[in-house]
Write a protein that holds these residues in place. Structure first.
Motif, PDB file in Angstrom:
ATOM      1  N   GLN A   3      74.867  27.031  49.949  1.00 53.26           N
ATOM      2  CA  GLN A   3      75.232  25.621  50.048  1.00 53.26           C
ATOM      3  C   GLN A   3      76.048  25.363  51.311  1.00 53.26           C
ATOM      4  OE1 GLN A   3      76.589  23.504  46.430  1.00 53.26           O
ATOM      5  NE2 GLN A   3      78.530  23.306  47.505  1.00 53.26           N
ATOM      6  N   GLU A   4      76.937  26.268  51.621  1.00 47.89           N
ATOM      7  CA  GLU A   4      77.774  26.126  52.811  1.00 47.89           C
ATOM      8  C   GLU A   4      76.953  26.224  54.095  1.00 47.89           C
ATOM      9  OE1 GLU A   4      78.529  28.288  50.254  1.00 47.89           O
ATOM     10  OE2 GLU A   4      80.027  26.965  49.362  1.00 47.89           O
ATOM     11  N   GLN A   5      76.011  27.143  54.126  1.00 50.98           N
ATOM     12  CA  GLN A   5      75.153  27.299  55.307  1.00 50.98           C
ATOM     13  C   GLN A   5      74.291  26.058  55.519  1.00 50.98           C
ATOM     14  OE1 GLN A   5      73.302  30.931  53.987  1.00 50.98           O
ATOM     15  NE2 GLN A   5      74.322  32.125  55.601  1.00 50.98           N
ATOM     16  N   ILE A   6      73.768  25.518  54.440  1.00 52.29           N
ATOM     17  CA  ILE A   6      72.966  24.296  54.543  1.00 52.29           C
ATOM     18  C   ILE A   6      73.814  23.155  55.077  1.00 52.29           C
ATOM     19  CG2 ILE A   6      71.668  22.559  53.261  1.00 52.29           C
ATOM     20  CD1 ILE A   6      70.988  24.844  51.245  1.00 52.29           C
ATOM     21  N   THR A   7      74.990  22.991  54.488  1.00 57.80           N
ATOM     22  CA  THR A   7      75.888  21.917  54.902  1.00 57.80           C
ATOM     23  C   THR A   7      76.271  22.060  56.370  1.00 57.80           C
ATOM     24  OG1 THR A   7      76.767  21.776  52.651  1.00 57.80           O
ATOM     25  CG2 THR A   7      78.072  20.754  54.384  1.00 57.80           C
ATOM     26  N   GLU A   8      76.641  23.262  56.780  1.00 54.58           N
ATOM     27  CA  GLU A   8      77.006  23.499  58.179  1.00 54.58           C
ATOM     28  C   GLU A   8      75.834  23.209  59.111  1.00 54.58           C
ATOM     29  OE1 GLU A   8      78.504  27.488  58.344  1.00 54.58           O
ATOM     30  OE2 GLU A   8      80.183  27.016  57.022  1.00 54.58           O
ATOM     31  N   GLY A   9      74.639  23.607  58.701  1.00 58.31           N
ATOM     32  CA  GLY A   9      73.455  23.342  59.504  1.00 58.31           C
ATOM     33  C   GLY A   9      73.188  21.852  59.647  1.00 58.31           C
ATOM     34  N   LEU A  10      73.328  21.124  58.563  1.00 58.25           N
ATOM     35  CA  LEU A  10      73.122  19.674  58.622  1.00 58.25           C
ATOM     36  C   LEU A  10      74.180  19.008  59.492  1.00 58.25           C
ATOM     37  CD1 LEU A  10      72.170  18.931  54.912  1.00 58.25           C
ATOM     38  CD2 LEU A  10      70.642  18.939  56.897  1.00 58.25           C
ATOM     39  N   LEU A  11      75.404  19.480  59.407  1.00 58.79           N
ATOM     40  CA  LEU A  11      76.470  18.924  60.249  1.00 58.79           C
ATOM     41  C   LEU A  11      76.179  19.159  61.729  1.00 58.79           C
ATOM     42  CD1 LEU A  11      79.591  19.897  58.129  1.00 58.79           C
ATOM     43  CD2 LEU A  11      78.872  17.565  58.716  1.00 58.79           C
ATOM     44  N   ARG A  12      75.516  20.282  62.035  1.00 65.74           N
ATOM     45  CA  ARG A  12      75.127  20.588  63.427  1.00 65.74           C
ATOM     46  C   ARG A  12      73.818  19.910  63.806  1.00 65.74           C
ATOM     47  NH1 ARG A  12      75.752  25.832  61.597  1.00 65.74           N
ATOM     48  NH2 ARG A  12      73.531  26.156  61.973  1.00 65.74           N
ATOM     49  N   LYS A  13      73.241  19.169  62.852  1.00 59.05           N
ATOM     50  CA  LYS A  13      71.945  18.485  63.041  1.00 59.05           C
ATOM     51  C   LYS A  13      70.833  19.490  63.315  1.00 59.05           C
ATOM     52  CE  LYS A  13      73.652  14.471  62.281  1.00 59.05           C
ATOM     53  NZ  LYS A  13      73.583  13.980  60.916  1.00 59.05           N
ATOM     54  N   ASP A  14      70.889  20.601  62.592  1.00 55.48           N
ATOM     55  CA  ASP A  14      69.877  21.647  62.666  1.00 55.48           C
ATOM     56  C   ASP A  14      68.706  21.260  61.757  1.00 55.48           C
ATOM     57  OD1 ASP A  14      68.428  23.997  62.826  1.00 55.48           O
ATOM     58  OD2 ASP A  14      69.764  25.089  61.474  1.00 55.48           O
ATOM     59  N   LYS A  15      67.563  20.984  62.358  1.00 52.63           N
ATOM     60  CA  LYS A  15      66.407  20.511  61.601  1.00 52.63           C
ATOM     61  C   LYS A  15      65.889  21.552  60.617  1.00 52.63           C
ATOM     62  CE  LYS A  15      65.036  17.180  65.053  1.00 52.63           C
ATOM     63  NZ  LYS A  15      64.072  16.819  66.080  1.00 52.63           N
ATOM     64  N   SER A  16      66.106  22.823  60.892  1.00 49.74           N
ATOM     65  CA  SER A  16      65.643  23.849  59.955  1.00 49.74           C
ATOM     66  C   SER A  16      66.443  23.789  58.648  1.00 49.74           C
ATOM     67  CB  SER A  16      65.722  25.245  60.574  1.00 49.74           C
ATOM     68  OG  SER A  16      67.057  25.624  60.820  1.00 49.74           O
ATOM     69  N   SER A  17      67.673  23.350  58.713  1.00 47.87           N
ATOM     70  CA  SER A  17      68.469  23.179  57.486  1.00 47.87           C
ATOM     71  C   SER A  17      67.913  22.038  56.645  1.00 47.87           C
ATOM     72  CB  SER A  17      69.932  22.904  57.819  1.00 47.87           C
ATOM     73  OG  SER A  17      70.512  24.010  58.452  1.00 47.87           O
ATOM     74  N   LEU A  18      67.526  20.957  57.310  1.00 46.52           N
ATOM     75  CA  LEU A  18      66.926  19.831  56.591  1.00 46.52           C
ATOM     76  C   LEU A  18      65.590  20.250  55.990  1.00 46.52           C
ATOM     77  CD1 LEU A  18      67.230  16.841  55.831  1.00 46.52           C
ATOM     78  CD2 LEU A  18      65.943  16.303  57.898  1.00 46.52           C
ATOM     79  N   SER A  19      64.823  21.013  56.726  1.00 50.37           N
ATOM     80  CA  SER A  19      63.541  21.501  56.226  1.00 50.37           C
ATOM     81  C   SER A  19      63.743  22.401  55.006  1.00 50.37           C
ATOM     82  CB  SER A  19      62.833  22.267  57.341  1.00 50.37           C
ATOM     83  OG  SER A  19      61.619  22.775  56.882  1.00 50.37           O
ATOM     84  N   TYR A  20      64.728  23.273  55.070  1.00 51.75           N
ATOM     85  CA  TYR A  20      65.044  24.148  53.941  1.00 51.75           C
ATOM     86  C   TYR A  20      65.420  23.306  52.725  1.00 51.75           C
ATOM     87  CZ  TYR A  20      67.271  27.682  51.064  1.00 51.75           C
ATOM     88  OH  TYR A  20      67.598  28.512  50.027  1.00 51.75           O
ATOM     89  N   LEU A  21      66.257  22.312  52.949  1.00 48.47           N
ATOM     90  CA  LEU A  21      66.698  21.424  51.874  1.00 48.47           C
ATOM     91  C   LEU A  21      65.492  20.749  51.232  1.00 48.47           C
ATOM     92  CD1 LEU A  21      69.645  20.696  51.066  1.00 48.47           C
ATOM     93  CD2 LEU A  21      69.362  18.615  52.391  1.00 48.47           C
ATOM     94  N   TYR A  22      64.595  20.235  52.053  1.00 46.23           N
ATOM     95  CA  TYR A  22      63.402  19.563  51.546  1.00 46.23           C
ATOM     96  C   TYR A  22      62.533  20.530  50.745  1.00 46.23           C
ATOM     97  CZ  TYR A  22      59.347  16.602  51.202  1.00 46.23           C
ATOM     98  OH  TYR A  22      58.309  15.862  50.698  1.00 46.23           O
ATOM     99  N   ASP A  23      62.276  21.691  51.307  1.00 46.20           N
ATOM    100  CA  ASP A  23      61.411  22.665  50.641  1.00 46.20           C
ATOM    101  C   ASP A  23      61.941  23.089  49.272  1.00 46.20           C
ATOM    102  OD1 ASP A  23      59.738  22.597  52.843  1.00 46.20           O
ATOM    103  OD2 ASP A  23      60.490  24.483  53.684  1.00 46.20           O
TER     104      ASP A  23
END
Length: 89
Positions: A3-23
């Protein structure tokens, strides 16, 4: 991803984090949205709106108040209810 890695990725606007979240969460969220609006096309639009909202508002997420999925579910539910009210469904 945690959860923390996803959140940090989204805060950095990392599209792979958004993709992971969606998947990993789109099906569960779509299920809840579909039960509220009961129209598949509208439910999919609401889901898209929800993911856009997660992307734009991740800085408002507070992990001390709720888990990431709970926060996401609340946003998706509220968007579905708003759409239901606005369309007079």
């Amino acid at each position: 991803m945690t959860q923390e890695q996803i959140t940090e990725g989204l805060l950095r606007k990392d599209k792979s984090s958004l993709s992971y979240l969606y998947d990993h969460y789109a099906d569960a969220l779509l299920g809840v949205i579909s039960r509220i609006v009961q129209d598949q096309d509208i439910a999919e639009e609401v889901l898209q709106d929800a993911f856009l909202r997660y992307w734009e508002k991740i800085d408002q997420y507070d992990s001390s108040k709720a888990r990431l999925f709970t926060w996401m579910m609340r946003i998706a539910r509220n968007l579905a209810l708003d759409r239901l009210r606005s369309k007079g469904m």
